[in-house]
Design a protein around this motif. Sequence first.
Motif, PDB file in Angstrom:
ATOM      1  N   THR A  39     -59.429  49.656  36.580  1.00 52.99           N
ATOM      2  CA  THR A  39     -58.924  48.660  37.537  1.00 52.99           C
ATOM      3  C   THR A  39     -58.073  49.331  38.608  1.00 52.99           C
ATOM      4  O   THR A  39     -58.012  48.856  39.759  1.00 52.99           O
ATOM      5  CB  THR A  39     -58.067  47.612  36.791  1.00 52.99           C
ATOM      6  OG1 THR A  39     -58.888  46.984  35.787  1.00 52.99           O
ATOM      7  CG2 THR A  39     -57.511  46.564  37.738  1.00 52.99           C
ATOM      8  N   TRP A  40     -57.433  50.443  38.245  1.00 55.29           N
ATOM      9  CA  TRP A  40     -56.524  51.116  39.176  1.00 55.29           C
ATOM     10  C   TRP A  40     -57.137  52.378  39.782  1.00 55.29           C
ATOM     11  O   TRP A  40     -56.457  53.371  40.032  1.00 55.29           O
ATOM     12  CB  TRP A  40     -55.215  51.433  38.449  1.00 55.29           C
ATOM     13  CG  TRP A  40     -54.490  50.162  38.104  1.00 55.29           C
ATOM     14  CD1 TRP A  40     -53.715  49.403  38.930  1.00 55.29           C
ATOM     15  CD2 TRP A  40     -54.511  49.488  36.845  1.00 55.29           C
ATOM     16  NE1 TRP A  40     -53.254  48.291  38.280  1.00 55.29           N
ATOM     17  CE2 TRP A  40     -53.715  48.312  36.987  1.00 55.29           C
ATOM     18  CE3 TRP A  40     -55.101  49.737  35.610  1.00 55.29           C
ATOM     19  CZ2 TRP A  40     -53.519  47.417  35.946  1.00 55.29           C
ATOM     20  CZ3 TRP A  40     -54.897  48.838  34.572  1.00 55.29           C
ATOM     21  CH2 TRP A  40     -54.120  47.695  34.748  1.00 55.29           C
ATOM     22  N   HIS A  42     -59.901  53.688  43.059  1.00 57.21           N
ATOM     23  CA  HIS A  42     -60.173  53.197  44.410  1.00 57.21           C
ATOM     24  C   HIS A  42     -61.424  53.806  45.041  1.00 57.21           C
ATOM     25  O   HIS A  42     -61.631  53.671  46.241  1.00 57.21           O
ATOM     26  CB  HIS A  42     -58.958  53.464  45.306  1.00 57.21           C
ATOM     27  CG  HIS A  42     -57.690  52.869  44.764  1.00 57.21           C
ATOM     28  ND1 HIS A  42     -57.426  51.516  44.783  1.00 57.21           N
ATOM     29  CD2 HIS A  42     -56.625  53.449  44.138  1.00 57.21           C
ATOM     30  CE1 HIS A  42     -56.252  51.284  44.230  1.00 57.21           C
ATOM     31  NE2 HIS A  42     -55.744  52.438  43.825  1.00 57.21           N
ATOM     32  N   PRO A  65     -54.448  56.773  38.380  1.00 55.81           N
ATOM     33  CA  PRO A  65     -54.666  55.453  37.759  1.00 55.81           C
ATOM     34  C   PRO A  65     -53.585  55.090  36.745  1.00 55.81           C
ATOM     35  O   PRO A  65     -53.176  53.927  36.650  1.00 55.81           O
ATOM     36  CB  PRO A  65     -56.039  55.598  37.086  1.00 55.81           C
ATOM     37  CG  PRO A  65     -56.725  56.695  37.845  1.00 55.81           C
ATOM     38  CD  PRO A  65     -55.634  57.649  38.212  1.00 55.81           C
ATOM     39  N   GLU A  68     -50.345  53.967  38.592  1.00 57.83           N
ATOM     40  CA  GLU A  68     -50.475  52.623  39.144  1.00 57.83           C
ATOM     41  C   GLU A  68     -50.501  51.567  38.032  1.00 57.83           C
ATOM     42  O   GLU A  68     -49.952  50.464  38.192  1.00 57.83           O
ATOM     43  CB  GLU A  68     -51.746  52.532  39.988  1.00 57.83           C
ATOM     44  CG  GLU A  68     -51.683  53.346  41.274  1.00 57.83           C
ATOM     45  CD  GLU A  68     -52.873  53.059  42.183  1.00 57.83           C
ATOM     46  OE1 GLU A  68     -53.401  51.934  42.116  1.00 57.83           O
ATOM     47  OE2 GLU A  68     -53.273  53.984  42.930  1.00 57.83           O
ATOM     48  N   ALA A  69     -51.126  51.902  36.908  1.00 55.45           N
ATOM     49  CA  ALA A  69     -51.198  50.960  35.800  1.00 55.45           C
ATOM     50  C   ALA A  69     -49.805  50.677  35.241  1.00 55.45           C
ATOM     51  O   ALA A  69     -49.440  49.518  35.002  1.00 55.45           O
ATOM     52  CB  ALA A  69     -52.109  51.507  34.706  1.00 55.45           C
ATOM     53  N   ALA A  72     -48.080  48.412  37.663  1.00 51.81           N
ATOM     54  CA  ALA A  72     -48.609  47.050  37.664  1.00 51.81           C
ATOM     55  C   ALA A  72     -48.191  46.277  36.415  1.00 51.81           C
ATOM     56  O   ALA A  72     -47.969  45.059  36.473  1.00 51.81           O
ATOM     57  CB  ALA A  72     -50.137  47.086  37.774  1.00 51.81           C
TER      58      ALA A  72
END
Length: 392
Positions: A39-40, A42, A65, A68-69, A72
Motif C-alpha cells: 500500500t505504501w 509508489h 514503504p 511510510e507504513a 500511517a
Amino acid sequence: MRLDYLTIFPDYLAPLRLSLPGKAVESGLLELHVHDLRTWTHDRHRTVDDTPYGGGAGMVMKPEPWGEAFAALEVAPTDTIVFTTPSGQPFDQRLAEELSGRDRLVFACGRYEGIDQRVVEHARDIAEVREISLGDYVLNGGEVAALAITEAVVRLLPGFMGNAESLVEESHADSTGGLLEYPVYTKPPVWQGREVPAVLRSGDHGAVARWRHEQARRRTAERRPDLLAPSALDDGTPIERAVPADAGELLTLQRACWMQEAEANPGAYIPALHESLEDVQAWLREWDTYVVRRAGRLVAAVRGRVEGPEGTAWDIGRIMVAPDLQGQGLGRVLLEHIEAVAPATVTTYLLFTGEGSLRNQRMYRKAGYRLRSDLPAPPGAVILTKPRRQDS
C-alpha cells in the motif's frame, strides 16, 4: 490489546480470525489489523525490495514503504514493534508473558534476505523494538513467526481462556518451575491395551500431584535438560553442567581424589589416575557431567550416562570432592543431583567403588544402594545398585 501486522502476504494471516483469537476479536478483547505493505509503494510494480549493497544473493526489503507504513499507522512511543527475524532474541514463555502486558504490538513481517537495517534503527526512534526469533532455523518469511507469537501472547490475556486454570500447569509456566507439562489422559481407562496410570484413578489428590511433578521433571530431563534449574548446595552454590573448558580442572581434581582411593585400595588399577587430558576431553563428550565451583575454583564433580540395550540403567561415576572440602555433604548432594537428572527410561542406578573404600560404601548404602556381589565388577572394585522409585 491492538495487534497490527505489516506484510506483503495479507492472506497468510487469515488464521488470526479462527478459533479462540477470532472469538476474542468478536468479543472486543482483541483488535486485529492486517496491512499490505505494498500500500505504501509508489511505482506501478509496487516494488518492496531491491538488490543488497555490497553484493550477495537475494533481495533486501526497501526502507521507504516501512517508514511510510509506521507513519500511517501512527506508531507511538508506547507501542512495541516486533521484527520477526532468525537473528533475533529467542522466543519463550517469559517473553510471551512480557508482551501480553503491552497495549499494542506492531508485527513487521520481513521477507527475502531481510529488512534494511535502517528500518529497525528508525523504529527504535519512534517506539519500543523487539527483534524475535522462533528458533535456530530460517523460514521463508516472518508471517509464521508472527502467528506463533500472537497465539502465545494473546492466550495470556485476562478473559481470553474460558478456564484460566488451564494456564497454570502448562509447559514452561512459572507455576511449574519452567518444567515441561506432565502426560495427560482421558477416557477410556484402557485403549489398545494401554492403561491410564492407576494413580490418576486413585482419587488421592496428593499422590496425583506428586506423580505429575515427577513426570514433568523426568520429561524435562529427557527432552529439555537445559530447562532444568541448576541444583544448589545449602549455601546456594549452583551445580552446573560441565563445559569442555573444564577438562583441565577435572583432570587435576580426579587425580587428587583418586590418590586417596589408591591408598585405600593398594594394588588396584584405578583408571582415573592414568587418564590424560585428551581422555578427560573424550569422556566429557560422552557423559552428562556436572560440577561445583567456589570462588572460581572447580571443587566437585559427578557424571552419569545411560547403559544397557533398553537404556534402563544409569551409570553414575566420578563423584569427586576436593580433599579439603570432603566431609561437608558435597558428595551426597552430587549423588542426589545426578540421580534426579537421569532420563525417564532409567529404572536402576548403578555405580562402582573400591573394595577398600569403606567410607564411600557407607555413603552409598545410606543413600539406598546395595552391594551386588552377583554382578561382575572390575578387579578390586564392587558394584552397587539402587532401583529408581517408580510411581505407577
